[in-house]
Design a protein around this motif. Sequence first.
Motif, PDB file in Angstrom:
ATOM      1  N   PHE A  68       0.808  -1.001  -0.085  1.00 29.84           N
ATOM      2  CA  PHE A  68       0.003  -0.147   0.031  1.00 29.84           C
ATOM      3  C   PHE A  68       0.895   1.292   0.029  1.00 29.84           C
ATOM      4  O   PHE A  68       2.024   1.088   0.242  1.00 29.84           O
ATOM      5  CB  PHE A  68      -0.953  -0.122   1.032  1.00 29.84           C
ATOM      6  N   SER A  69       0.355   2.344  -0.157  1.00 30.74           N
ATOM      7  CA  SER A  69       1.276   3.620  -0.255  1.00 30.74           C
ATOM      8  C   SER A  69       1.273   4.196   1.035  1.00 30.74           C
ATOM      9  O   SER A  69       0.549   4.019   1.990  1.00 30.74           O
ATOM     10  CB  SER A  69       0.261   4.726  -1.072  1.00 30.74           C
ATOM     11  N   SER A  70       2.629   4.600   1.348  1.00 28.88           N
ATOM     12  CA  SER A  70       2.795   4.973   2.669  1.00 28.88           C
ATOM     13  C   SER A  70       2.084   6.391   2.904  1.00 28.88           C
ATOM     14  O   SER A  70       2.210   6.646   4.054  1.00 28.88           O
ATOM     15  CB  SER A  70       4.441   5.564   2.593  1.00 28.88           C
ATOM     16  N   LYS A  71       1.212   6.723   2.068  1.00 34.71           N
ATOM     17  CA  LYS A  71       0.181   7.960   2.575  1.00 34.71           C
ATOM     18  C   LYS A  71      -0.663   7.696   3.776  1.00 34.71           C
ATOM     19  O   LYS A  71      -0.849   8.218   4.532  1.00 34.71           O
ATOM     20  CB  LYS A  71      -0.508   8.401   1.250  1.00 34.71           C
ATOM     21  N   HIS A  72      -1.034   6.216   3.509  1.00 36.64           N
ATOM     22  CA  HIS A  72      -1.949   5.877   4.614  1.00 36.64           C
ATOM     23  C   HIS A  72      -1.242   5.954   6.318  1.00 36.64           C
ATOM     24  O   HIS A  72      -1.922   5.831   7.000  1.00 36.64           O
ATOM     25  CB  HIS A  72      -2.319   4.458   4.298  1.00 36.64           C
ATOM     26  N   LEU A  73       0.166   5.827   6.162  1.00 34.07           N
ATOM     27  CA  LEU A  73       1.008   5.876   7.213  1.00 34.07           C
ATOM     28  C   LEU A  73       1.037   7.433   7.877  1.00 34.07           C
ATOM     29  O   LEU A  73       1.848   7.510   8.759  1.00 34.07           O
ATOM     30  CB  LEU A  73       2.052   5.247   7.524  1.00 34.07           C
ATOM     31  N   ASP A  74       0.894   8.191   7.022  1.00 30.58           N
ATOM     32  CA  ASP A  74       1.053   9.675   7.326  1.00 30.58           C
ATOM     33  C   ASP A  74       0.690  10.228   8.664  1.00 30.58           C
ATOM     34  O   ASP A  74      -0.758   9.759   8.762  1.00 30.58           O
ATOM     35  CB  ASP A  74       0.878  10.563   5.792  1.00 30.58           C
ATOM     36  N   GLY A  75       1.541  10.766   9.176  1.00 33.44           N
ATOM     37  CA  GLY A  75       0.831  11.449  10.383  1.00 33.44           C
ATOM     38  C   GLY A  75       0.601  10.494  11.540  1.00 33.44           C
ATOM     39  O   GLY A  75      -0.325  10.690  12.222  1.00 33.44           O
ATOM     40  N   THR A  80      -2.507   4.433  11.437  1.00 33.14           N
ATOM     41  CA  THR A  80      -2.589   2.976  11.199  1.00 33.14           C
ATOM     42  C   THR A  80      -3.183   2.472  10.141  1.00 33.14           C
ATOM     43  O   THR A  80      -4.182   2.871   9.978  1.00 33.14           O
ATOM     44  CB  THR A  80      -2.810   2.057  12.508  1.00 33.14           C
ATOM     45  N   HIS A  81      -2.599   1.482   9.360  1.00 31.99           N
ATOM     46  CA  HIS A  81      -3.152   1.118   8.133  1.00 31.99           C
ATOM     47  C   HIS A  81      -2.932  -0.494   8.072  1.00 31.99           C
ATOM     48  O   HIS A  81      -1.842  -0.835   8.157  1.00 31.99           O
ATOM     49  CB  HIS A  81      -2.721   1.685   6.864  1.00 31.99           C
ATOM     50  N   LYS A  82      -3.982  -1.147   8.176  1.00 30.51           N
ATOM     51  CA  LYS A  82      -3.877  -2.596   8.093  1.00 30.51           C
ATOM     52  C   LYS A  82      -2.996  -3.237   9.263  1.00 30.51           C
ATOM     53  O   LYS A  82      -2.218  -4.165   9.071  1.00 30.51           O
ATOM     54  CB  LYS A  82      -3.339  -3.104   6.601  1.00 30.51           C
ATOM     55  N   GLY A  83      -3.041  -2.541  10.312  1.00 29.01           N
ATOM     56  CA  GLY A  83      -2.321  -2.854  11.432  1.00 29.01           C
ATOM     57  C   GLY A  83      -0.836  -2.441  11.315  1.00 29.01           C
ATOM     58  O   GLY A  83      -0.065  -2.681  12.207  1.00 29.01           O
ATOM     59  N   PHE A  84      -0.473  -1.862  10.442  1.00 30.52           N
ATOM     60  CA  PHE A  84       0.841  -1.159  10.369  1.00 30.52           C
ATOM     61  C   PHE A  84       1.070   0.141  10.710  1.00 30.52           C
ATOM     62  O   PHE A  84       0.196   0.994  10.406  1.00 30.52           O
ATOM     63  CB  PHE A  84       1.701  -1.658   9.141  1.00 30.52           C
ATOM     64  N   TYR A  85       2.042   0.686  11.412  1.00 29.14           N
ATOM     65  CA  TYR A  85       2.365   1.985  11.519  1.00 29.14           C
ATOM     66  C   TYR A  85       3.661   2.243  11.650  1.00 29.14           C
ATOM     67  O   TYR A  85       4.649   1.506  11.960  1.00 29.14           O
ATOM     68  CB  TYR A  85       1.558   2.139  12.942  1.00 29.14           C
ATOM     69  N   GLU A 113       6.079  -0.921  12.083  1.00 30.62           N
ATOM     70  CA  GLU A 113       5.908  -1.865  13.091  1.00 30.62           C
ATOM     71  C   GLU A 113       4.560  -2.349  12.902  1.00 30.62           C
ATOM     72  O   GLU A 113       3.595  -1.687  12.260  1.00 30.62           O
ATOM     73  CB  GLU A 113       6.060  -1.094  14.370  1.00 30.62           C
ATOM     74  N   SER A 114       4.459  -3.391  13.608  1.00 31.32           N
ATOM     75  CA  SER A 114       3.159  -4.102  13.734  1.00 31.32           C
ATOM     76  C   SER A 114       2.814  -4.585  15.351  1.00 31.32           C
ATOM     77  O   SER A 114       3.840  -4.747  15.973  1.00 31.32           O
ATOM     78  CB  SER A 114       2.866  -5.019  12.689  1.00 31.32           C
ATOM     79  N   VAL A 115       1.947  -4.835  15.507  1.00 29.17           N
ATOM     80  CA  VAL A 115       1.427  -5.466  16.616  1.00 29.17           C
ATOM     81  C   VAL A 115       0.892  -7.056  16.435  1.00 29.17           C
ATOM     82  O   VAL A 115       0.028  -7.178  15.638  1.00 29.17           O
ATOM     83  CB  VAL A 115       0.541  -4.902  17.516  1.00 29.17           C
TER      84      VAL A 115
END
Lengths: 365, 165
Positions: A75-82, A85-90, A102-104
């Motif tokens: 996915f695009s890193s735009k979803h992680l901006d600011g 969390t996207h699909k459990g990743f941040y 990272e993820s949990v």
Amino acid sequence: MRKREFYISCTFVLIFLNVFSIKAEENHSEKAFNVKDVIFEHLTDSYSWELPFSHTHRLYLPVIVKDLNGKWHIFSSKHLDGGNTHKGFYIAQDGDNVHKIESVDEQGNKYRPLDFSITKNVLAILFAAIIILSVLLWDAHWYKKHPYKAPRRGVAMVEIVIDMLYYEIIKPILGEDARKFAPYILTLFFFILVANLLGQIVIFPGGVNLTGNISITLVLAFMTFIVINLFGTKEYWKEVFWPDVPLWLKFPIPIMPVIEVFGVITKPFALMIRLFANMLGGHIIALSLVSLIFLLGALGETVMGITTGVSVIFSLFMKLIDVMICFIQAFVFMMLTTVFISLARVKEHEHESKKEEQQSTEITE
Amino acid sequence: MELFKPEFGLIFWMFFVFVVMFVILAKYAWPVIIKNLDERAEFIDKGVEYSRDAKKELDNAAANAQLILAEAQKQQLETLQEASVLKNKIIEEAKHAAAIEAQKVIDAAAVSIEQSRREAEMQLRKQVSALSLEIVERLMRKDLSNNKAQIELIDKLLDEMEIKN
């Protein structure tokens, strides 16, 4: 010619005027200046790339990660901006994996997923590779088309470098092996040089601390290590494990072999650290000098004005030195690689002839 | 410490890109470029050597030409001398031949003159003898023409006269 240069400089001046007027407006809304964060943001890898003359527009790059269940996510890193969390990743803000994805897991433990993201550095590697490939393939094409002709302009510029490296370094050091190893050594040199120089360009396609990243230098040094040891002769391995020293130094306790094996590893390790530290240092100095303006800016406009002048002069000086270092580091890396390869290509008869020479000199003495 | 931690993803990409780049360059760029540089250097070396040889040859040729020219001049001089000698000889010969010819002509002329003189003399003698006979005839009124002894006498007398003359 002069007219063209004039137009180019005019364009630059206009761009900078425009940019600074925009910047001046933006500055009011920005938060407090943190030197360490700014410098580290520039030195480290990231999932997006700041576009030139803008703090708000970024180039978001694809994130490719594999979670613990073995599932790939792209996915695009735009979803992680600011900090989203996207699909459990941040992107971690602190801890061991700071600034990394990272993820949990199910137990609630933080973990680092397998990360093959196209990051800023990966994209910069691709840019460097594209530049090198296009320049050198064009060169080769030109040579094929014009045999026995002296090149002009661009091809000549590259030829001077190749000519110097091949005929002044590679051929005298490697001798008859020169043709065999020249492709690797020259590719290495050009990659480091282009990566270094790209790092010196401050805006978008450049400005990445590529060769000042330990992963990159690790790969370069590792490949050199492989090449050295893969093509090492029997004599080379004999010198490593059974060197020409008194027996007690190698038989019951293998002191010399241990030292020699250590030497085999430290050679490329030194290459890795040298390039990494030099380029990192150059970037840190350049950034520090610019940051100085903003740090001392808090003391008032007069101080800021003076520091700006001083910083610009120092930066210019450092940039010029950095450009030189870019070449020198690439050159040193390449030259040491050549020397190490030649050391691993020792031949038995050379040693014998040396011994004979020694004996003959002893006799004459 | 973030700076000193190698990143696996980055290592993978770096390795991948570098190897691909290396393979392409090692296949299509470096051999061509290095071969070309080598060949060109050799070509230039050979060219320089060739031109140096050519210059040497040219110098030699110039020296040779000088020699040949000198030789030719010498020959020319010799030929001229020979020619002049020959010319003189020819002239001499011609003169000689002409002299001989002239002598011959003169001789022939002399002979013919002598002959004609003799003929004339004979004629004259005949006429004189005839005249003399006539004169004597008239003088002596006596025809002595048939008298051979008389004619012989007259002839003898005429011979004597001639010798006197």
